[in-house]
Write a protein that holds these residues in place. Structure first.
Motif, PDB file in Angstrom:
ATOM      1  N   VAL A   1     -83.471 -52.590 -37.690  1.00 56.17           N
ATOM      2  CA  VAL A   1     -83.445 -53.556 -36.592  1.00 56.17           C
ATOM      3  C   VAL A   1     -82.443 -53.131 -35.531  1.00 56.17           C
ATOM      4  O   VAL A   1     -82.704 -53.233 -34.328  1.00 56.17           O
ATOM      5  N   ARG A   2     -81.263 -52.618 -35.962  1.00 56.10           N
ATOM      6  CA  ARG A   2     -80.265 -52.145 -34.993  1.00 56.10           C
ATOM      7  C   ARG A   2     -80.830 -51.010 -34.149  1.00 56.10           C
ATOM      8  O   ARG A   2     -80.621 -50.949 -32.939  1.00 56.10           O
ATOM      9  N   GLU A   3     -81.530 -50.098 -34.805  1.00 57.60           N
ATOM     10  CA  GLU A   3     -82.112 -48.965 -34.093  1.00 57.60           C
ATOM     11  C   GLU A   3     -83.153 -49.443 -33.080  1.00 57.60           C
ATOM     12  O   GLU A   3     -83.158 -48.994 -31.931  1.00 57.60           O
ATOM     13  N   GLN A   4     -83.994 -50.379 -33.480  1.00 54.02           N
ATOM     14  CA  GLN A   4     -84.996 -50.916 -32.563  1.00 54.02           C
ATOM     15  C   GLN A   4     -84.338 -51.655 -31.404  1.00 54.02           C
ATOM     16  O   GLN A   4     -84.770 -51.541 -30.257  1.00 54.02           O
ATOM     17  N   ALA A   5     -83.273 -52.400 -31.698  1.00 56.91           N
ATOM     18  CA  ALA A   5     -82.569 -53.131 -30.647  1.00 56.91           C
ATOM     19  C   ALA A   5     -81.920 -52.166 -29.655  1.00 56.91           C
ATOM     20  O   ALA A   5     -81.931 -52.406 -28.450  1.00 56.91           O
ATOM     21  N   ALA A   6     -81.360 -51.092 -30.159  1.00 54.79           N
ATOM     22  CA  ALA A   6     -80.741 -50.108 -29.269  1.00 54.79           C
ATOM     23  C   ALA A   6     -81.793 -49.469 -28.362  1.00 54.79           C
ATOM     24  O   ALA A   6     -81.551 -49.277 -27.161  1.00 54.79           O
ATOM     25  N   LEU A   7     -82.945 -49.150 -28.921  1.00 50.73           N
ATOM     26  CA  LEU A   7     -84.018 -48.582 -28.107  1.00 50.73           C
ATOM     27  C   LEU A   7     -84.476 -49.571 -27.038  1.00 50.73           C
ATOM     28  O   LEU A   7     -84.639 -49.218 -25.871  1.00 50.73           O
ATOM     29  N   LYS A   8     -84.674 -50.817 -27.440  1.00 52.48           N
ATOM     30  CA  LYS A   8     -85.129 -51.842 -26.499  1.00 52.48           C
ATOM     31  C   LYS A   8     -84.066 -52.081 -25.429  1.00 52.48           C
ATOM     32  O   LYS A   8     -84.389 -52.254 -24.257  1.00 52.48           O
ATOM     33  N   SER A   9     -82.813 -52.083 -25.820  1.00 52.57           N
ATOM     34  CA  SER A   9     -81.717 -52.272 -24.868  1.00 52.57           C
ATOM     35  C   SER A   9     -81.713 -51.162 -23.828  1.00 52.57           C
ATOM     36  O   SER A   9     -81.552 -51.420 -22.633  1.00 52.57           O
ATOM     37  N   GLY A  10     -81.893 -49.933 -24.279  1.00 55.50           N
ATOM     38  CA  GLY A  10     -81.948 -48.810 -23.347  1.00 55.50           C
ATOM     39  C   GLY A  10     -83.112 -48.944 -22.380  1.00 55.50           C
ATOM     40  O   GLY A  10     -82.965 -48.690 -21.171  1.00 55.50           O
ATOM     41  N   GLU A  11     -84.269 -49.365 -22.889  1.00 52.15           N
ATOM     42  CA  GLU A  11     -85.431 -49.559 -22.019  1.00 52.15           C
ATOM     43  C   GLU A  11     -85.155 -50.643 -20.980  1.00 52.15           C
ATOM     44  O   GLU A  11     -85.470 -50.479 -19.799  1.00 52.15           O
ATOM     45  N   LEU A  12     -84.574 -51.754 -21.432  1.00 50.01           N
ATOM     46  CA  LEU A  12     -84.299 -52.863 -20.515  1.00 50.01           C
ATOM     47  C   LEU A  12     -83.270 -52.472 -19.456  1.00 50.01           C
ATOM     48  O   LEU A  12     -83.412 -52.846 -18.296  1.00 50.01           O
ATOM     49  N   LYS A  13     -82.243 -51.717 -19.847  1.00 46.76           N
ATOM     50  CA  LYS A  13     -81.252 -51.268 -18.878  1.00 46.76           C
ATOM     51  C   LYS A  13     -81.898 -50.387 -17.826  1.00 46.76           C
ATOM     52  O   LYS A  13     -81.620 -50.510 -16.629  1.00 46.76           O
ATOM     53  N   SER A  14     -82.758 -49.505 -18.277  1.00 42.39           N
ATOM     54  CA  SER A  14     -83.446 -48.608 -17.355  1.00 42.39           C
ATOM     55  C   SER A  14     -84.319 -49.391 -16.381  1.00 42.39           C
ATOM     56  O   SER A  14     -84.301 -49.145 -15.172  1.00 42.39           O
ATOM     57  N   LYS A  15     -85.081 -50.347 -16.910  1.00 40.94           N
ATOM     58  CA  LYS A  15     -85.941 -51.159 -16.044  1.00 40.94           C
ATOM     59  C   LYS A  15     -85.126 -51.985 -15.056  1.00 40.94           C
ATOM     60  O   LYS A  15     -85.506 -52.124 -13.893  1.00 40.94           O
ATOM     61  N   ALA A  16     -83.999 -52.541 -15.513  1.00 38.74           N
ATOM     62  CA  ALA A  16     -83.147 -53.343 -14.627  1.00 38.74           C
ATOM     63  C   ALA A  16     -82.560 -52.478 -13.516  1.00 38.74           C
ATOM     64  O   ALA A  16     -82.502 -52.896 -12.350  1.00 38.74           O
ATOM     65  N   ALA A  17     -82.132 -51.277 -13.859  1.00 42.75           N
ATOM     66  CA  ALA A  17     -81.573 -50.376 -12.848  1.00 42.75           C
ATOM     67  C   ALA A  17     -82.640 -49.992 -11.822  1.00 42.75           C
ATOM     68  O   ALA A  17     -82.370 -49.942 -10.615  1.00 42.75           O
ATOM     69  N   GLU A  18     -83.863 -49.729 -12.297  1.00 39.37           N
ATOM     70  CA  GLU A  18     -84.955 -49.390 -11.379  1.00 39.37           C
ATOM     71  C   GLU A  18     -85.268 -50.558 -10.450  1.00 39.37           C
ATOM     72  O   GLU A  18     -85.444 -50.374  -9.242  1.00 39.37           O
ATOM     73  N   ALA A  19     -85.333 -51.765 -11.005  1.00 39.42           N
ATOM     74  CA  ALA A  19     -85.628 -52.948 -10.197  1.00 39.42           C
ATOM     75  C   ALA A  19     -84.528 -53.193  -9.172  1.00 39.42           C
ATOM     76  O   ALA A  19     -84.812 -53.489  -8.003  1.00 39.42           O
ATOM     77  N   ALA A  20     -83.286 -53.049  -9.592  1.00 42.88           N
ATOM     78  CA  ALA A  20     -82.169 -53.242  -8.661  1.00 42.88           C
ATOM     79  C   ALA A  20     -82.215 -52.209  -7.550  1.00 42.88           C
ATOM     80  O   ALA A  20     -81.963 -52.525  -6.378  1.00 42.88           O
ATOM     81  N   SER A  21     -82.565 -50.986  -7.909  1.00 40.49           N
ATOM     82  CA  SER A  21     -82.658 -49.932  -6.900  1.00 40.49           C
ATOM     83  C   SER A  21     -83.765 -50.234  -5.902  1.00 40.49           C
ATOM     84  O   SER A  21     -83.594 -50.058  -4.693  1.00 40.49           O
ATOM     85  N   ARG A  22     -84.906 -50.704  -6.396  1.00 38.32           N
ATOM     86  CA  ARG A  22     -86.017 -51.045  -5.492  1.00 38.32           C
ATOM     87  C   ARG A  22     -85.623 -52.178  -4.555  1.00 38.32           C
ATOM     88  O   ARG A  22     -85.936 -52.148  -3.367  1.00 38.32           O
ATOM     89  N   VAL A  23     -84.944 -53.200  -5.085  1.00 39.07           N
ATOM     90  CA  VAL A  23     -84.520 -54.330  -4.251  1.00 39.07           C
ATOM     91  C   VAL A  23     -83.530 -53.859  -3.200  1.00 39.07           C
ATOM     92  O   VAL A  23     -83.635 -54.222  -2.024  1.00 39.07           O
ATOM     93  N   GLN A  24     -82.580 -53.028  -3.587  1.00 39.63           N
ATOM     94  CA  GLN A  24     -81.584 -52.547  -2.631  1.00 39.63           C
ATOM     95  C   GLN A  24     -82.214 -51.679  -1.550  1.00 39.63           C
ATOM     96  O   GLN A  24     -81.796 -51.714  -0.406  1.00 39.63           O
TER      97      GLN A  24
END
Length: 148
Positions: free
Chosen positions: A52-75
């Motif tokens: 579960v920790r491994e899956q959470a870490a993977l999902k966290s990395g994906e979410l961080k990446s998506k958030a950074a992309e979205a923030a970049s698009r908005v900016q």
């Protein structure tokens, strides 16, 4: 007690009998290990927790990446005056955070200092994401304020 099926031919001499006994012991040992593994609740829980920790870490990395992309698009879509105000607000936020950090360092007990230091390390490690999120928040606030 029931007799096991006779899959193997009967031993012709003591040496063959010893070999059959050794094979049976090995099979029995593997069976016992498998059963012990199934009944070891703590080990199975630890394995599941690691999974579960491994899956959470993977999902966290994906979410961080998506958030950074979205923030970049908005900016990228923001007009220059808003970008300037966002940068200014981020600078002010850094200054206020530094002041708060100094105050905490001077007044807080040791456990609180340790937690604050850990939070600061996490913020430094994720500086780009944090700034992008702050900039997006400020930009949205300014846009909403402008319309209202």
């Amino acid at each position: 007690m029931t007799q096991p099926p006779h899959d193997e031919p009967t031993a012709q001499n003591p040496e063959q009998l010893r070999d059959q006994v050794e094979r049976t012991r090995q099979e029995l040992g593997r069976t016992v290990e498998a059963l012990a593994g199934k009944t070891d609740v703590r080990a199975r829980a630890q394995e599941k927790a690691a999974e579960v920790r491994e899956q959470a870490a993977l999902k966290s990395g994906e979410l961080k990446s998506k958030a950074a992309e979205a923030a970049s698009r908005v900016q990228d879509k923001l007009p220059d005056p808003v970008k300037d105000k966002t940068a200014q607000a981020a600078s002010q936020a850094r200054a206020k955070a530094a002041q708060a950090g100094k105050l905490i360092q001077d007044k807080a007990p040791e456990p609180v200092r340790a937690q604050a230091a850990q939070a600061a390390r996490v913020a430094r490690d994720n500086r780009g994401l944090l700034l992008a999120a702050a900039g997006t928040g400020v930009a949205l606030w300014l846009l909403c304020r402008r319309k209202g």
